[in-house]
Design an enzyme around this catalytic site. Structure first.
Site, PDB file in Angstrom:
ATOM      1  CD  GLU A   1     -12.098  25.752 -44.405  1.00 39.22           C
ATOM      2  OE1 GLU A   1     -12.168  24.610 -44.664  1.00 39.22           O
ATOM      3  OE2 GLU A   1     -11.120  26.329 -43.941  1.00 39.22           O
TER       4      GLU A   1
ATOM      5  CB  CYS B   1      -8.908  23.052 -43.900  1.00 42.69           C
ATOM      6  SG  CYS B   1      -8.414  24.659 -44.344  1.00 42.69           S
TER       7      CYS B   1
ATOM      8  CE  LYS C   1     -15.787  27.510 -28.970  1.00 37.57           C
ATOM      9  NZ  LYS C   1     -14.598  26.576 -28.777  1.00 37.57           N
TER      10      LYS C   1
HETATM   11  P1  NAD Z   1     -14.450  20.409 -34.255  1.00 40.44           P
HETATM   12  O1  NAD Z   1     -15.039  20.734 -35.226  1.00 40.44           O
HETATM   13  O2  NAD Z   1     -15.101  19.645 -32.978  1.00 40.44           O
HETATM   14  O3  NAD Z   1     -13.945  21.867 -33.484  1.00 40.44           O
HETATM   15  C1  NAD Z   1     -13.805  23.136 -34.142  1.00 40.44           C
HETATM   16  C2  NAD Z   1     -14.507  24.269 -33.436  1.00 40.44           C
HETATM   17  O4  NAD Z   1     -15.887  23.859 -33.150  1.00 40.44           O
HETATM   18  C3  NAD Z   1     -13.721  24.445 -31.902  1.00 40.44           C
HETATM   19  O5  NAD Z   1     -13.835  25.777 -31.726  1.00 40.44           O
HETATM   20  C4  NAD Z   1     -14.564  23.601 -31.129  1.00 40.44           C
HETATM   21  O6  NAD Z   1     -14.809  24.249 -29.803  1.00 40.44           O
HETATM   22  C5  NAD Z   1     -16.233  24.010 -31.829  1.00 40.44           C
HETATM   23  N1  NAD Z   1     -17.204  23.215 -31.170  1.00 40.44           N
HETATM   24  C6  NAD Z   1     -17.050  21.829 -31.161  1.00 40.44           C
HETATM   25  N2  NAD Z   1     -18.496  21.441 -30.836  1.00 40.44           N
HETATM   26  C7  NAD Z   1     -19.166  22.295 -31.088  1.00 40.44           C
HETATM   27  C8  NAD Z   1     -20.717  22.432 -31.080  1.00 40.44           C
HETATM   28  N3  NAD Z   1     -21.410  21.560 -30.859  1.00 40.44           N
HETATM   29  N4  NAD Z   1     -21.206  23.651 -31.220  1.00 40.44           N
HETATM   30  C9  NAD Z   1     -20.450  24.891 -31.536  1.00 40.44           C
HETATM   31  N5  NAD Z   1     -19.103  24.904 -31.681  1.00 40.44           N
HETATM   32  C10 NAD Z   1     -18.423  23.466 -31.523  1.00 40.44           C
HETATM   33  O7  NAD Z   1     -13.111  19.879 -34.526  1.00 40.44           O
HETATM   34  P2  NAD Z   1     -11.873  18.860 -33.634  1.00 40.44           P
HETATM   35  O8  NAD Z   1     -12.856  17.857 -32.721  1.00 40.44           O
HETATM   36  O9  NAD Z   1     -11.187  19.750 -32.908  1.00 40.44           O
HETATM   37  O10 NAD Z   1     -11.032  18.163 -34.577  1.00 40.44           O
HETATM   38  C11 NAD Z   1     -11.650  16.902 -35.155  1.00 40.44           C
HETATM   39  C12 NAD Z   1     -11.565  16.882 -36.666  1.00 40.44           C
HETATM   40  O11 NAD Z   1     -11.808  17.951 -37.548  1.00 40.44           O
HETATM   41  C13 NAD Z   1      -9.758  17.043 -37.108  1.00 40.44           C
HETATM   42  O12 NAD Z   1      -9.294  15.706 -37.065  1.00 40.44           O
HETATM   43  C14 NAD Z   1      -9.814  17.431 -38.527  1.00 40.44           C
HETATM   44  O13 NAD Z   1      -9.963  16.311 -39.287  1.00 40.44           O
HETATM   45  C15 NAD Z   1     -11.155  18.187 -38.609  1.00 40.44           C
HETATM   46  N6  NAD Z   1     -10.758  19.853 -38.479  1.00 40.44           N
HETATM   47  C16 NAD Z   1     -10.828  20.243 -39.564  1.00 40.44           C
HETATM   48  C17 NAD Z   1     -10.220  21.555 -39.560  1.00 40.44           C
HETATM   49  C18 NAD Z   1     -10.183  22.515 -40.922  1.00 40.44           C
HETATM   50  O14 NAD Z   1      -9.638  23.650 -40.978  1.00 40.44           O
HETATM   51  N7  NAD Z   1     -11.258  22.451 -41.652  1.00 40.44           N
HETATM   52  C19 NAD Z   1      -9.729  22.438 -38.397  1.00 40.44           C
HETATM   53  C20 NAD Z   1      -9.987  21.735 -37.180  1.00 40.44           C
HETATM   54  C21 NAD Z   1     -10.396  20.140 -37.259  1.00 40.44           C
END
Ligand code: NAD
Length: 482
Positions: free
Chosen positions: A247, A281, A172
């Site tokens: 991660e 990250c 996804k």
């Molecule tokens: P997020 O963690 O919400 O999203 C990451 C993934 O999870 C996306 O594919 C999203 O569609 C999916 N997702 C969201 N809610 C979900 C749920 N309930 N169940 C399953 N999957 C779900 O991240 P975000 O809101 O896009 O970003 C917010 C913060 O997260 C950023 O500001 C950053 O600090 C952090 N982030 C970290 C990484 C990393 O590489 N560790 C990557 C993206 C964001």
């Protein structure tokens, strides 16, 4: 209008709904993808499960699976320019960084292709009349939830490792960046042996993502993203007793001593916090510098910041746009709150204006000092091009600062005193430590993952294959001769 990839076929969503993907450089729509929901996820998981349990898949020789993954790597390289351009348009990252992501993607497929026929078991001496051995078996259906910062790379690292050892996968992608996973699916579509091994369901996190991690037929979950969502993923996994690899980012420090190679340090510190506009990250977002050389290092960093070019990914500037307004607002708000608490902005700290691209969200490379180690900007991931500076006098102080957040992903140590570097490497709580280096050029081969809230488990390297297999012990009693 794109389609999703389920059971070796290109399909619309059950609801028939779509959503758009935008270029963060100028907010132009660059694609429309199906809005997958629970029903689509169910079809994808069923397809992955059916193939996994089929004799066709179970009887495949590991070397044949490996060769098919080598073929994926070859095709990724063959289409590198096309894929890199899509990644740049979707994420906003500079083209050369997208090209490097495509090369990493090919390397993941190559690396794990080579491992497909090397998952050895052991024999265990129990008793003279018992032959005991272990085998590593695939988990089954692996779910992969992908973030928006390195969509192709992160999809490839999970998919390649999982399939190499005999699993089938449902991906996804993030709603902000769904396009490169579909490009990868197009390559899978062309390779007969892999038909149905990968499904890509596009959709929102709270719809398709949540349905995938809740699904009873998923046997392993890999998630990269925020701590908040990672926690929810883990709660879902707990309900089905499914293992997770998480991660969840970091607040990684560079620890800099006066005996470092200054030019190298400046180059790598800069690269590590502005790469992908800081939305990484493993970004080296905290600079812990010995007081003796702080002024000199800051002066050099400012000179470097002044040379940074800012613009759309396709122009291949040093710094591209922030992925979305939501992320931009988050960065700006964190910097503003830090200022209210007394932080001093040495350089940057606000929106960067790019002529002709007023609708994109660009943020200046930013260095901040005079920050309490307990404050939000010192503790929380900004996920923007922001470096926070702290000063130390002693090695102990540096280690305390380095370990003083809830995260523990990467540490950079800059010194020519090898004993000191070793002492510190042993004491910092992070999954990776680089001495006079940072990132090792992508490091497909190096186990990667976090201590503390940076996550659970390791990806990359041979170590990742532990996630995607489970161990079976088989004991055989040998009858004595009559
Ligand atoms: P997020 O963690 O919400 O999203 C990451 C993934 O999870 C996306 O594919 C999203 O569609 C999916 N997702 C969201 N809610 C979900 C749920 N309930 N169940 C399953 N999957 C779900 O991240 P975000 O809101 O896009 O970003 C917010 C913060 O997260 C950023 O500001 C950053 O600090 C952090 N982030 C970290 C990484 C990393 O590489 N560790 C990557 C993206 C964001």
């Amino acid at each position: 209008m794109e389609r999703m990839y389920i059971n070796g076929e290109w399909v619309k969503s059950v609801s028939g709904e779509y959503f758009s993907s935008y270029n963060p450089a100028n907010q132009e729509e660059i694609g429309r993808v199906p809005r997958g929901s629970k029903e689509d996820v169910d079809l994808a998981v069923k397809a992955a499960k059916t193939l996994f349990e089929s004799s066709e898949w179970q009887l495949l020789k590991p070397s044949v699976r490996g060769n098919a993954l080598f073929e994926v790597a070859r095709k990724v390289r063959e289409r590198s320019e096309e894929i890199a351009l899509v990644e740049t348009l979707d994420t906003g990252k500079p083209l050369s960084q997208a090209r490097s992501d495509v090369e990493s993607s090919a390397r993941y497929f190559e690396y794990y292709a080579g491992m497909a026929d090397k998952m050895f078991g052991e024999t265990i001496p129990v008793a003279p009349n018992v032959i005991d051995y272990t085998v590593r078996e695939p988990m089954g259906v692996c779910a992969q939830i992908i973030p928006w910062n390195y969509p192709l790379q992160i999809t490839s690292r999970g998919v390649a490792a999982a399939i190499a050892v005999g699993n089938t996968v449902v991906v996804k992608p993030a709603e902000d960046t769904p396009l490169s996973a579909l490009k990868l699916a197009k390559i899978f579509f062309e390779i007969d042996v892999l038909k149905g091994a990968l499904q890509v369901v596009t959709g929102y996190g709270t719809e398709a993502g949540a349905a995938l991690v809740d699904h009873q037929d998923v046997n392993h979950i890999t998630f990269t993203g925020s701590v908040h969502t990672g926690t929810n993923v883990m709660i879902s996994a707990a309900k089905n007793i499914v293992p997770v690899t998480l991660e969840l980012g970091g607040k990684s420090p560079h620890i800099v001593f006066p005996d470092c190679d200054l030019e190298e340090t400046v180059t790598w510190v800069t690269r590590s916090f502005i790469q992908n506009a800081g939305q990484t990250c493993s970004a080296g977002s905290r600079l812990l510098v010995h007081s003796k050389m702080k002024d000199e290092l800051i002066k050099k960093l400012i000179e470097k910041m002044q040379m940074i070019t800012i613009g759309p990914g396709v122009s291949d500037c040093d710094l591209g746009p922030i992925i979305s307004k939501r992320q931009f607002d988050r960065i700006q708000a964190m910097v503003e709150r830090a200022k209210e608490e007394g932080a001093r902005v040495i350089i940057g700290g606000k929106e960067a204006k790019v002529e002709g691209l007023e609708v994109g969200y660009y943020f200046e490379p930013t260095i901040i000092e005079n920050v309490s180690p307990a404050s939000e900007i010192a503790q929380e991931e900004v996920f923007g091009p922001v470096l926070t500076v702290f000063e130390f006098e002693t090695e102990e102080e540096a280690i305390q600062l380095a370990n003083g957040t809830a995260y523990g992903l990467v540490t950079g140590i800059w010194t020519n005193d090898i004993s000191r570097a070793h002492r510190i490497a042993g004491k910092v709580k992070s999954g990776q430590v680089f001495i006079n280096d940072y990132g090792a050029a992508g490091g497909v081969e190096l186990p990667f993952g976090g201590y503390k809230k940076s996550g659970i488990g390791r990806e990359k390297g041979v170590e990742a294959l532990q996630n995607y297999t489970q161990l079976k012990n088989i004991a055989i009693k040998i009858k004595s001769a009559k």
